[in-house]
Scaffold this motif. Structure first.
Motif, PDB file in Angstrom:
ATOM      1  N   GLU A 168       0.823  -1.208   0.000  1.00 50.65           N
ATOM      2  CA  GLU A 168       0.000   0.000   0.000  1.00 50.65           C
ATOM      3  C   GLU A 168       0.855   1.255   0.000  1.00 50.65           C
ATOM      4  O   GLU A 168       0.579   2.200  -0.760  1.00 50.65           O
ATOM      5  CB  GLU A 168      -0.918   0.000   1.229  1.00 50.65           C
ATOM      6  N   VAL A 169       1.874   1.279   0.823  1.00 42.34           N
ATOM      7  CA  VAL A 169       2.730   2.458   0.912  1.00 42.34           C
ATOM      8  C   VAL A 169       3.528   2.651  -0.375  1.00 42.34           C
ATOM      9  O   VAL A 169       3.709   3.780  -0.848  1.00 42.34           O
ATOM     10  CB  VAL A 169       3.663   2.354   2.135  1.00 42.34           C
ATOM     11  N   ALA A 170       3.998   1.551  -0.963  1.00 43.47           N
ATOM     12  CA  ALA A 170       4.752   1.653  -2.215  1.00 43.47           C
ATOM     13  C   ALA A 170       3.877   2.130  -3.362  1.00 43.47           C
ATOM     14  O   ALA A 170       4.327   2.868  -4.239  1.00 43.47           O
ATOM     15  CB  ALA A 170       5.374   0.298  -2.562  1.00 43.47           C
ATOM     16  N   ALA A 171       2.606   1.716  -3.356  1.00 43.35           N
ATOM     17  CA  ALA A 171       1.706   2.089  -4.445  1.00 43.35           C
ATOM     18  C   ALA A 171       1.249   3.532  -4.342  1.00 43.35           C
ATOM     19  O   ALA A 171       1.074   4.208  -5.367  1.00 43.35           O
ATOM     20  CB  ALA A 171       0.494   1.158  -4.461  1.00 43.35           C
ATOM     21  N   GLN A 172       1.057   4.023  -3.107  1.00 43.96           N
ATOM     22  CA  GLN A 172       0.559   5.382  -2.922  1.00 43.96           C
ATOM     23  C   GLN A 172       1.308   6.083  -1.786  1.00 43.96           C
ATOM     24  O   GLN A 172       0.755   6.372  -0.726  1.00 43.96           O
ATOM     25  CB  GLN A 172      -0.941   5.376  -2.632  1.00 43.96           C
ATOM     26  N   PRO A 173       2.591   6.394  -2.002  1.00 42.74           N
ATOM     27  CA  PRO A 173       3.363   7.092  -0.960  1.00 42.74           C
ATOM     28  C   PRO A 173       2.826   8.498  -0.740  1.00 42.74           C
ATOM     29  O   PRO A 173       2.482   9.198  -1.693  1.00 42.74           O
ATOM     30  CB  PRO A 173       4.787   7.105  -1.529  1.00 42.74           C
ATOM     31  N   LEU A 174       2.762   8.913   0.529  1.00 38.70           N
ATOM     32  CA  LEU A 174       2.234  10.231   0.866  1.00 38.70           C
ATOM     33  C   LEU A 174       3.314  11.269   1.154  1.00 38.70           C
ATOM     34  O   LEU A 174       2.996  12.417   1.438  1.00 38.70           O
ATOM     35  CB  LEU A 174       1.299  10.123   2.074  1.00 38.70           C
ATOM     36  N   THR A 175       4.581  10.862   1.110  1.00 34.94           N
ATOM     37  CA  THR A 175       5.675  11.821   1.278  1.00 34.94           C
ATOM     38  C   THR A 175       6.671  11.648   0.140  1.00 34.94           C
ATOM     39  O   THR A 175       6.834  10.557  -0.410  1.00 34.94           O
ATOM     40  CB  THR A 175       6.422  11.634   2.612  1.00 34.94           C
ATOM     41  N   GLU A 176       7.344  12.727  -0.180  1.00 32.96           N
ATOM     42  CA  GLU A 176       8.321  12.677  -1.271  1.00 32.96           C
ATOM     43  C   GLU A 176       9.465  11.729  -0.929  1.00 32.96           C
ATOM     44  O   GLU A 176       9.989  11.024  -1.797  1.00 32.96           O
ATOM     45  CB  GLU A 176       8.875  14.079  -1.539  1.00 32.96           C
TER      46      GLU A 176
ATOM     47  N   LYS B 150       3.365  11.942 -20.128  1.00 33.14           N
ATOM     48  CA  LYS B 150       1.987  11.930 -20.611  1.00 33.14           C
ATOM     49  C   LYS B 150       1.029  11.798 -19.433  1.00 33.14           C
ATOM     50  O   LYS B 150       1.308  11.097 -18.458  1.00 33.14           O
ATOM     51  CB  LYS B 150       1.780  10.775 -21.584  1.00 33.14           C
ATOM     52  N   GLU B 151      -0.113  12.452 -19.542  1.00 31.41           N
ATOM     53  CA  GLU B 151      -1.101  12.399 -18.469  1.00 31.41           C
ATOM     54  C   GLU B 151      -1.579  10.981 -18.217  1.00 31.41           C
ATOM     55  O   GLU B 151      -1.919  10.619 -17.086  1.00 31.41           O
ATOM     56  CB  GLU B 151      -2.287  13.306 -18.809  1.00 31.41           C
ATOM     57  N   THR B 152      -1.583  10.157 -19.235  1.00 29.21           N
ATOM     58  CA  THR B 152      -2.034   8.771 -19.069  1.00 29.21           C
ATOM     59  C   THR B 152      -1.093   7.951 -18.203  1.00 29.21           C
ATOM     60  O   THR B 152      -1.464   6.879 -17.724  1.00 29.21           O
ATOM     61  CB  THR B 152      -2.190   8.086 -20.439  1.00 29.21           C
ATOM     62  N   ALA B 153       0.144   8.454 -18.008  1.00 29.12           N
ATOM     63  CA  ALA B 153       1.128   7.736 -17.193  1.00 29.12           C
ATOM     64  C   ALA B 153       1.098   8.185 -15.736  1.00 29.12           C
ATOM     65  O   ALA B 153       1.865   7.679 -14.913  1.00 29.12           O
ATOM     66  CB  ALA B 153       2.527   7.938 -17.759  1.00 29.12           C
ATOM     67  N   VAL B 154       0.198   9.123 -15.404  1.00 30.03           N
ATOM     68  CA  VAL B 154       0.141   9.696 -14.057  1.00 30.03           C
ATOM     69  C   VAL B 154      -1.027   9.093 -13.279  1.00 30.03           C
ATOM     70  O   VAL B 154      -2.156   9.018 -13.783  1.00 30.03           O
ATOM     71  CB  VAL B 154      -0.019  11.227 -14.116  1.00 30.03           C
ATOM     72  N   THR B 155      -0.748   8.661 -12.049  1.00 32.02           N
ATOM     73  CA  THR B 155      -1.780   8.176 -11.135  1.00 32.02           C
ATOM     74  C   THR B 155      -2.060   9.250 -10.090  1.00 32.02           C
ATOM     75  O   THR B 155      -1.131   9.769  -9.473  1.00 32.02           O
ATOM     76  CB  THR B 155      -1.327   6.889 -10.417  1.00 32.02           C
ATOM     77  N   THR B 156      -3.337   9.579  -9.899  1.00 32.32           N
ATOM     78  CA  THR B 156      -3.721  10.619  -8.944  1.00 32.32           C
ATOM     79  C   THR B 156      -4.490   9.999  -7.781  1.00 32.32           C
ATOM     80  O   THR B 156      -5.359   9.143  -7.985  1.00 32.32           O
ATOM     81  CB  THR B 156      -4.604  11.682  -9.637  1.00 32.32           C
ATOM     82  N   TYR B 157      -4.145  10.416  -6.553  1.00 26.10           N
ATOM     83  CA  TYR B 157      -4.835   9.888  -5.382  1.00 26.10           C
ATOM     84  C   TYR B 157      -4.824  10.925  -4.276  1.00 26.10           C
ATOM     85  O   TYR B 157      -4.128  11.934  -4.333  1.00 26.10           O
ATOM     86  CB  TYR B 157      -4.231   8.577  -4.907  1.00 26.10           C
ATOM     87  N   ASP B 158      -5.646  10.668  -3.246  1.00 27.71           N
ATOM     88  CA  ASP B 158      -5.828  11.605  -2.137  1.00 27.71           C
ATOM     89  C   ASP B 158      -4.545  11.709  -1.316  1.00 27.71           C
ATOM     90  O   ASP B 158      -3.892  10.707  -1.034  1.00 27.71           O
ATOM     91  CB  ASP B 158      -6.980  11.132  -1.243  1.00 27.71           C
ATOM     92  N   ALA B 159      -4.189  12.925  -0.906  1.00 27.52           N
ATOM     93  CA  ALA B 159      -2.963  13.144  -0.176  1.00 27.52           C
ATOM     94  C   ALA B 159      -3.109  12.942   1.316  1.00 27.52           C
ATOM     95  O   ALA B 159      -2.124  12.966   2.047  1.00 27.52           O
ATOM     96  CB  ALA B 159      -2.462  14.580  -0.436  1.00 27.52           C
ATOM     97  N   ARG B 160      -4.313  12.749   1.805  1.00 30.19           N
ATOM     98  CA  ARG B 160      -4.519  12.625   3.244  1.00 30.19           C
ATOM     99  C   ARG B 160      -4.212  11.220   3.730  1.00 30.19           C
ATOM    100  O   ARG B 160      -4.625  10.238   3.129  1.00 30.19           O
ATOM    101  CB  ARG B 160      -5.957  12.976   3.617  1.00 30.19           C
ATOM    102  N   ALA B 161      -3.482  11.132   4.845  1.00 32.74           N
ATOM    103  CA  ALA B 161      -3.115   9.817   5.388  1.00 32.74           C
ATOM    104  C   ALA B 161      -4.337   8.993   5.755  1.00 32.74           C
ATOM    105  O   ALA B 161      -4.370   7.787   5.576  1.00 32.74           O
ATOM    106  CB  ALA B 161      -2.219  10.001   6.622  1.00 32.74           C
ATOM    107  N   ASP B 162      -5.410   9.668   6.282  1.00 31.34           N
ATOM    108  CA  ASP B 162      -6.587   8.895   6.680  1.00 31.34           C
ATOM    109  C   ASP B 162      -7.301   8.334   5.487  1.00 31.34           C
ATOM    110  O   ASP B 162      -7.875   7.233   5.520  1.00 31.34           O
ATOM    111  CB  ASP B 162      -7.539   9.759   7.522  1.00 31.34           C
ATOM    112  N   ALA B 163      -7.267   9.050   4.339  1.00 28.09           N
ATOM    113  CA  ALA B 163      -7.915   8.547   3.140  1.00 28.09           C
ATOM    114  C   ALA B 163      -7.208   7.338   2.586  1.00 28.09           C
ATOM    115  O   ALA B 163      -7.808   6.406   2.074  1.00 28.09           O
ATOM    116  CB  ALA B 163      -7.985   9.649   2.084  1.00 28.09           C
ATOM    117  N   ALA B 164      -5.862   7.302   2.717  1.00 27.84           N
ATOM    118  CA  ALA B 164      -5.087   6.171   2.187  1.00 27.84           C
ATOM    119  C   ALA B 164      -5.383   4.888   2.930  1.00 27.84           C
ATOM    120  O   ALA B 164      -5.211   3.796   2.407  1.00 27.84           O
ATOM    121  CB  ALA B 164      -3.591   6.488   2.275  1.00 27.84           C
ATOM    122  N   SER B 165      -5.821   4.995   4.187  1.00 27.64           N
ATOM    123  CA  SER B 165      -6.063   3.783   4.967  1.00 27.64           C
ATOM    124  C   SER B 165      -7.506   3.349   4.931  1.00 27.64           C
ATOM    125  O   SER B 165      -7.875   2.352   5.532  1.00 27.64           O
ATOM    126  CB  SER B 165      -5.651   4.036   6.438  1.00 27.64           C
ATOM    127  N   ASP B 166      -8.389   4.110   4.256  1.00 28.20           N
ATOM    128  CA  ASP B 166      -9.798   3.757   4.159  1.00 28.20           C
ATOM    129  C   ASP B 166     -10.017   2.509   3.333  1.00 28.20           C
ATOM    130  O   ASP B 166      -9.271   2.261   2.417  1.00 28.20           O
ATOM    131  CB  ASP B 166     -10.596   4.906   3.548  1.00 28.20           C
TER     132      ASP B 166
END
Length: 325
Positions: A212-220, A309-325
């Motif tokens: 989960e952390v590797a797929a959607q890291p919340l820090t640089e 390309k925009e198609t290569a970009v994944t967008t997700y919520d930056a909030r830590a609580d949202a990542a664990s939902d």
């Protein structure tokens, strides 16, 4: 035996970590994030406020030698005047175990970690990898309820670290206690941990499984650890692989949103590619072929344009609580 730690060091640390038996929790984050301070407080080597309930007993109320904790540091901290065998036997002996049985237990652990033949050697006669195996044996011989590993592979040869990581993984798989592993290496977190806790500026920034952390890291910092570029856009994060980045010497002809100007600060082999570190409008990493690197003269100091390309970009919520939902 569970762990419920709520530790604070005013101005430096305010972290909560919960764990169950068998958990291996990797603490990751940049230098100064509070990782070592947290484990040192659990070991009794750093003063902290709060509580650290291990099986209902508050470790902070106990002297370091009274805590059922095993600790492995990156610099081993073996007793220089003792043999490898007696270094490992020190823990059982300090708990009142007879010398014969303490040394027998120590020899068993040295055998498990593949260094039984070095039992009579002093630390100065051991290589870094050998000394770290002895240090791990010393931490495990007392069958601790909590094992603290503070960057145990730092400073070791890559091959030695890889072998030791495999060996340690085998032992952690059978370990009945709780393990906290401080690391700067994504490979440690991805291969050894059951849970990753990301610290940033002394606070928890993210908690999740390694995947989960590797797929959607919340820090640089974590994004770089797992090899991704991550850009913050308000409450959203935008992530993309270095392999998706196009590198050119001139500004792209189109008006694509995802393009940035920068300067190459570093270039190093990365698998079959050359990984570029680029600073400028954004600090980014890009993978190019060796042929492209030569053709574009991508050496430190070279100005470049990056695009994706925009198609290569994944967008997700930056909030830590949202990542664990």
């Amino acid at each position: 035996m569970t762990l419920a730690a709520r530790l604070a060091i005013p101005g430096r640390l305010d972290v909560e970590v919960d764990a169950e038996p068998g958990d291996v929790i990797a603490l990751v984050g940049p230098n100064g994030a509070g990782k070592s301070s947290f484990v040192h407080a659990l070991a009794g080597l750093q003063h902290a406020e709060g509580s650290a309930l291990l099986g209902g007993r508050d470790l902070l109320a106990l002297a370091p030698q009274e805590r059922e904790v095993g600790v492995v540091f990156q610099d081993q901290r073996l007793f220089p005047h003792l043999s490898a065998l007696d270094n490992v036997a020190f823990g059982p002996r300090s708990r009142g175990e007879p010398k014969h049985s303490a040394r027998a237990a120590a020899r068993t652990w040295l055998e498990r970690l593949g260094v039984a033949e070095l039992a009579d050697r002093k630390p100065a006669q051991l290589s870094g990898g050998q000394a770290q195996r002895v240090a791990i044996a010393r931490a495990l011989v007392t069958d601790p309820d909590l094992l603290l590993l503070d960057e145990p592979f730092t400073g070791l040869d890559v091959g030695v670290a890889a072998t030791l990581r495999i060996e340690l993984g085998k032992h952690l798989a059978d370990f009945r206690g709780i393990t906290l592993l401080v690391t700067h290496d994504a490979l440690d977190a991805l291969t050894l941990a059951t849970t990753v806790v990301v610290l940033d500026s002394g606070r928890v920034a993210q908690v999740g499984t390694p995947a989960e952390v590797a797929a959607q890291p919340l820090t640089e910092h974590v994004a770089r650890l797992v090899g991704l570029n991550v850009l913050r856009d308000g409450d959203r994060l935008r992530a993309f692989s270095p392999a998706a980045v196009t590198v050119s010497r001139h500004a792209p002809a189109d008006s694509a949103r995802n393009r940035w100007h920068g300067v190459v600060r570093g270039a190093a082999p990365h698998g079959d590619a050359i990984r570029l570190q680029v600073t400028g409008e954004r600090d980014l990493i890009a993978d190019v072929t060796p042929a492209a690197s030569r053709e574009l003269a991508l050496v430190p100091g070279q100005e470049v344009w990056l695009s994706v390309k925009e198609t290569a970009v994944t967008t997700y919520d930056a909030r830590a609580d949202a990542a664990s939902d």
